[in-house]
Write an enzyme that holds these catalytic residues in place. Structure first.
Site, PDB file in Angstrom:
ATOM      1  N   GLN A 191      39.515  28.950  44.410  1.00 58.40           N
ATOM      2  CA  GLN A 191      38.563  29.312  45.453  1.00 58.40           C
ATOM      3  C   GLN A 191      37.260  29.803  44.839  1.00 58.40           C
ATOM      4  OE1 GLN A 191      42.115  31.450  47.727  1.00 58.40           O
ATOM      5  NE2 GLN A 191      40.208  31.899  48.758  1.00 58.40           N
ATOM      6  N   PHE A 222      44.338  30.633  50.764  1.00 59.01           N
ATOM      7  CA  PHE A 222      44.746  31.841  51.502  1.00 59.01           C
ATOM      8  C   PHE A 222      44.475  33.118  50.716  1.00 59.01           C
ATOM      9  CE2 PHE A 222      47.767  28.370  52.711  1.00 59.01           C
ATOM     10  CZ  PHE A 222      47.214  28.110  53.951  1.00 59.01           C
ATOM     11  N   ARG A 304      38.755  47.238  52.012  1.00 57.66           N
ATOM     12  CA  ARG A 304      38.823  46.582  53.325  1.00 57.66           C
ATOM     13  C   ARG A 304      39.907  47.221  54.206  1.00 57.66           C
ATOM     14  NH1 ARG A 304      36.660  42.137  56.066  1.00 57.66           N
ATOM     15  NH2 ARG A 304      35.352  41.539  54.323  1.00 57.66           N
ATOM     16  N   PHE A 338      42.899  40.416  53.525  1.00 57.28           N
ATOM     17  CA  PHE A 338      42.406  41.190  52.379  1.00 57.28           C
ATOM     18  C   PHE A 338      42.558  42.694  52.575  1.00 57.28           C
ATOM     19  CE2 PHE A 338      38.887  42.095  49.226  1.00 57.28           C
ATOM     20  CZ  PHE A 338      39.274  41.238  48.231  1.00 57.28           C
ATOM     21  N   THR A 433      32.738  42.861  51.419  1.00 52.38           N
ATOM     22  CA  THR A 433      32.402  44.285  51.446  1.00 52.38           C
ATOM     23  C   THR A 433      31.538  44.657  50.240  1.00 52.38           C
ATOM     24  OG1 THR A 433      34.467  44.829  50.331  1.00 52.38           O
ATOM     25  CG2 THR A 433      34.476  44.866  52.734  1.00 52.38           C
ATOM     26  N   ALA A 502      36.704  35.729  52.358  1.00 49.86           N
ATOM     27  CA  ALA A 502      36.140  36.705  53.297  1.00 49.86           C
ATOM     28  C   ALA A 502      35.690  36.059  54.601  1.00 49.86           C
ATOM     29  CB  ALA A 502      34.998  37.489  52.640  1.00 49.86           C
ATOM     30  N   GLU A 705      39.969  34.410  58.728  1.00 49.71           N
ATOM     31  CA  GLU A 705      40.982  35.453  58.595  1.00 49.71           C
ATOM     32  C   GLU A 705      41.391  36.139  59.896  1.00 49.71           C
ATOM     33  OE1 GLU A 705      38.385  37.162  55.497  1.00 49.71           O
ATOM     34  OE2 GLU A 705      40.257  37.541  54.435  1.00 49.71           O
TER      35      GLU A 705
HETATM   36  N1  LUZ Z   1      37.138  38.854  48.843  1.00 47.24           N
HETATM   37  C1  LUZ Z   1      36.274  39.718  48.311  1.00 47.24           C
HETATM   38  C2  LUZ Z   1      37.490  38.899  50.126  1.00 47.24           C
HETATM   39  O1  LUZ Z   1      36.018  39.660  47.126  1.00 47.24           O
HETATM   40  N2  LUZ Z   1      35.692  40.632  49.101  1.00 47.24           N
HETATM   41  C3  LUZ Z   1      35.976  40.744  50.406  1.00 47.24           C
HETATM   42  O2  LUZ Z   1      35.420  41.595  51.092  1.00 47.24           O
HETATM   43  C4  LUZ Z   1      36.917  39.858  50.950  1.00 47.24           C
HETATM   44  N3  LUZ Z   1      37.273  39.941  52.226  1.00 47.24           N
HETATM   45  C5  LUZ Z   1      38.175  39.111  52.703  1.00 47.24           C
HETATM   46  C6  LUZ Z   1      38.735  38.160  51.876  1.00 47.24           C
HETATM   47  N4  LUZ Z   1      38.396  38.052  50.614  1.00 47.24           N
HETATM   48 MO1  MOS Z   2      40.385  35.436  50.993  1.00 43.94          MO
HETATM   49  S1  MOS Z   2      41.812  36.800  51.345  1.00 43.94           S
HETATM   50  O1  MOS Z   2      39.300  35.253  52.125  1.00 43.94           O
HETATM   51  O2  MOS Z   2      40.370  34.729  49.524  1.00 43.94           O
END
Ligand code: LUZ
Ligand code: MOS
Length: 770
Positions: A191, A222, A304, A338, A433, A502, A705
């Protein structure tokens, strides 16, 4: 618009990592991973493996020319164990052989001796010993200590939620290919191509510009490939760097399940105080996050959790603290939501506790406390959207009164079958975040035949982001989608990408695409205006024709493109987007971290067989705020998929590590994921009709999400059904509510007499060690 991958997906022609045509001379890697969860390495002998048939080389940490370090946020994770192992499944050595079979066979000849050290698997035990990944963090609002005085009712409790295996259909993997002068091209199922590039750069010592990471698509991520694709890519690149040969490693399912981290299990304590009018006056929560043996993304995930700990409720006095606890499990990692779902689950447990003691429905408390437009969350951001609109719409549209009546009637008529209902409202903040990560770039080329190629940092992993980007480019340029192709994601074309994560990928990369296309459009319009001898302001392009005001001109798209090229005007544009308005002050723990929030409410009905402990989800009916959805088909797919994944986490997927830190649920025979028979018999999705503006791409809100959290409703619907069978019972909050656990909760005395939990453990220990 239909998903642009539908054709090749259904014909089996889509290309995943293991489908890439292999170059002659490709070698295959296999990883030797620690069979013990914690200990000092006394002795490692790879000589027998190295002389095994077909083996070209066995690599250990001593072969790393750069630094033996792949920690992304904190440098606490070795690529290959040097002197200690920290978890079962930790990579120790890499065998490289002429065939996959030879590499795997040689693994058995590696001798590792470890002096065992104590194994910790429980986050509370880790916290008690001061084993923390980072110092604890707290958010607060109002005055939680003083507010208890003003509460009429106060309840306390504990809630546990377990981990979750990502189970992307495509396992982790990488393929590294040497180029001239030491450059390496790496195909990776990741990803985050830039994270892969950075990790390889550290390990090999090569500068990032010598490393090209290429991704066509993933068979699911995911979150499991946000950070943990780095390991396999770094191992392959390390081998390629040393051997100057192509090296590939596609993990088997059991390797993947054993060696990679999962959703973080959490154990939490809560205290909630309410007024007689059912307003939540105060909420105090402490989370113990089971981080595993290294930080990975845990510090961001714990953050988060704090952001989402009050879910979609206004809580004037709130305090939340999270401990990220170091245990001897594989480093747990990003997973859809997350850390948000873990936080929201505890809030729902607190509300259920209050409702059960007060003899009212949880819905009464939920409804009384829904966020209203303008309410402030505990991190200082105000919600600017119709926070309670989805709830109201769900209750009326699906006729909650009628549902409740039918359920009561059923329960009165049936003794051994009981139905339960639960509502699950959600609120999820959209943006990384970590403010820095909210940026993206797009590189758009228009070729002289009028065809368009779009490059972005977005990774297509089945979520349909490429389809959305086609829509953005087509709408912005005024041309047909068929003229646009989305290129693979490549770090040499788009640098410094944020992970596709995210829920923000379409927003970030879509906005960058929009900006690039607008710049190109303006250049084209300028050429058209000169050619047609009119002012540029009156020119538009619609359906591939150039319009002057409302009248169609003789110029079409391809002619205009060629004319622009002939004028020596650039037909390429590289644009940058950074989400505006984001800030967060970590000293105060206040700010505006999210571009916007996504809301929704699900009504879940289940039927429990109270003799067997089995259950079926009869229906999940929900109203979801997708903003002005640019692709309702894709959004529907994300909502349905997220919901079912959430139900799996809450009701059937059970990650089991034994006391030695060994994964017992290490295959699909022992780890139950939702299949077509366990999805709700009815899923009804209504998108909120809203005219409200939002900063999503084309005013379409992020959807990846948030829907997972609707699955939490199923947990409480099952609990409510159980309480119809055994009025007054209040089982521990210990998700997932598997049929086995449900049966124990239905018949606790009988289960205690049979000593079911005791018997289970020796049985498990008889499984062969892998
Ligand atoms: N990944 C990340 C995430 O590095 N920061 C985030 O805030 C986040 N939020 C949801 C899923 N992946
Ligand atoms: Mo994610 S938990 O948006 O890689």
């Amino acid at each position: 618009m239909k998903n642009i991958d539908a054709y090749t997906h259904t014909r089996g022609e889509s290309i995943y990592l293991d489908d890439i045509p292999e170059i002659a001379g490709t070698l295959y890697a296999a990883c030797f991973d620690s069979p013990l969860a914690h200990g000092n390495i006394k002795y490692l002998d790879t000589s027998a493996a190295a002389s095994s048939e077909g083996v070209v080389r066995v690599l250990t940490f001593r072969d790393i020319p750069g630094i033996n370090q792949i920690g992304g946020i904190i440098a606490d994770e070795e690529l290959l164990a040097a002197h200690q192992v920290h978890f079962c499944g930790m990579p120790v050595a890499l065998v490289i052989a002429t065939t996959v079979q030879q590499a795997r066979a040689a693994l058995k000849k590696i001798r590792l001796e470890v002096d065992p050290l104590p194994v910790i698997t429980d986050p509370r035990v880790a916290a008690g010993k001061g084993e923390l990944i980072v110092p604890p963090r707290s958010f607060s609002m109002g005055d939680c200590s003083a507010a208890w005085r003003d509460c009429d009712f106060i309840y306390e409790g504990q809630a546990n939620s377990n981990g979750q295996e990502h189970l992307y259909i495509e396992t982790q993997g990488a393929y590294a290919i040497p180029g001239e002068n030491g450059v390496i091209k790496i195909y990776s199922s990741t990803q985050s191509p830039t994270a892969v590039q950075r990790a390889i750069s550290k390990v090999t010592g090569l500068p990032m510009h010598m490393l090209e990471v290429e991704v066509t698509r993933l068979g699911g991520g995911f979150g499991g490939k946000e950070d943990q694709a780095n390991t396999w890519a770094a191992l392959c690149a390390l081998a390629t760097n040393i051997l100057k040969r192509p090296v590939k490693y596609a993990l088997s399912r059991m390797e993947d399940m054993r060696m990679t981290g999962k959703r973080h299990p959490y154990s939490s304590d809560f205290k909630i105080g309410l007024s007689k009018a059912l307003k939540i006056i105060a909420y105090d929560v402490t989370f113990y996050q089971n981080a595993g043996a290294a930080a990975d993304l845990s510090p961001a995930i714990m953050e988060r959790t704090l952001f989402h700990c009050t879910n979609t409720y206004f809580v004037p006095n709130a305090r939340a603290t999270v401990y990220s606890c170091r245990t001897n499990l594989p480093p747990n990692t990003a997973f859809r939501g997350f850390g948000g779902p873990q936080g929201m689950f505890v809030m729902e447990c607190a509300i259920a506790t209050a409702a059960e003691h007060l003899g009212i429905t949880a819905a009464a408390i939920q409804h009384a406390n829904l966020l209203q437009t303008g309410d402030e969350l505990l991190y200082g951001q105000k919600v600017l959207s119709e926070a309670s609109a989805c709830w109201e719409k769900a209750v009326t549209h699906y006729q909650l009164d009628q549902i409740n009546k039918e359920v009561s009637a059923f329960n009165n008529q049936h003794r051994l079958q009981k139905k339960g209902v639960a509502l699950m409202p959600i609120c999820f903040g959209i943006s990384f975040t970590n403010t820095t990560m909210n940026q993206a770039r797009a590189l758009v080329h228009i070729y002289t035949d009028g065809s368009v190629l779009v490059n972005t940092g977005a990774i297509e992993m089945g979520q349909g982001v490429n389809t959305r980007i086609v829509q953005v480019a087509a709408q912005t340029l005024g041309i047909l989608p068929g003229r646009i192709k989305i290129n693979s994601t490549n770090t040499s074309r788009i640098a410094n990408t944020s992970p596709s994560a995210a829920s923000a990928t379409a927003d970030l990369n879509g906005h960058a695409t929009r900006i690039a296309c607008n710049t190109l459009l303006n250049r084209l319009k300028t050429v058209a205006a000169a050619a047609l001898n009119v002012e540029v302001e009156v020119i538009t392009i619609r359906e591939e024709r150039v319009y002057v005001g409302d009248s169609m001109s003789l110029l079409d798209w391809t002619q205009l493109v060629l004319a622009t090229y002939n004028q020596r005007v650039s037909l390429s544009e590289h644009a940058h987007y950074a989400t505006p308005g984001l800030h967060f002050n970590k000293a105060l723990e206040k700010g505006h971290p999210f571009a916007y929030h996504v809301f929704g409410t699900a009504i879940t009905t289940v039927t429990v067989d109270c003799l067997r402990g089995t259950y079926e989800v009869d229906a999940v009916r929900l109203v979801h705020d997708a903003g002005n959805s640019m692709n309702p088909l894709i959004d529907l797919g994300q909502v349905e998929g997220g919901l079912v994944q959430g139900i799996g986490w809450m009701t059937m997927e059970e990650v089991v590590y034994d006391a030695e830190g060994k994964l017992r649920s290490n295959a699909l025979s022992t780890y139950k994921v939702p299949d077509i028979y366990s999805v709700p018999k009815i899923i009804e999705v209504k998108f909120l009709e809203t005219a409200q503006d939002n900063p999503g791409i084309l005013r379409s809100k992020a959807v990846g999400e948030p829907p997972l959290m609707y699955g939490i409703g199923t947990y409480f619907a099952i609990r409510n059904a159980l309480r119809h069978f055994k009025p007054g019972t209040r089982p521990a909050f210990d998700a997932p509510m598997t049929p086995e656990k449900l049966l124990i909760n239905l018949y606790p005395e009988e289960a205690a007499a049979l000593d079911i939990r005791q018997q289970e453990i020796p049985g498990l220990q008889m499984l062969p060690a892998t």
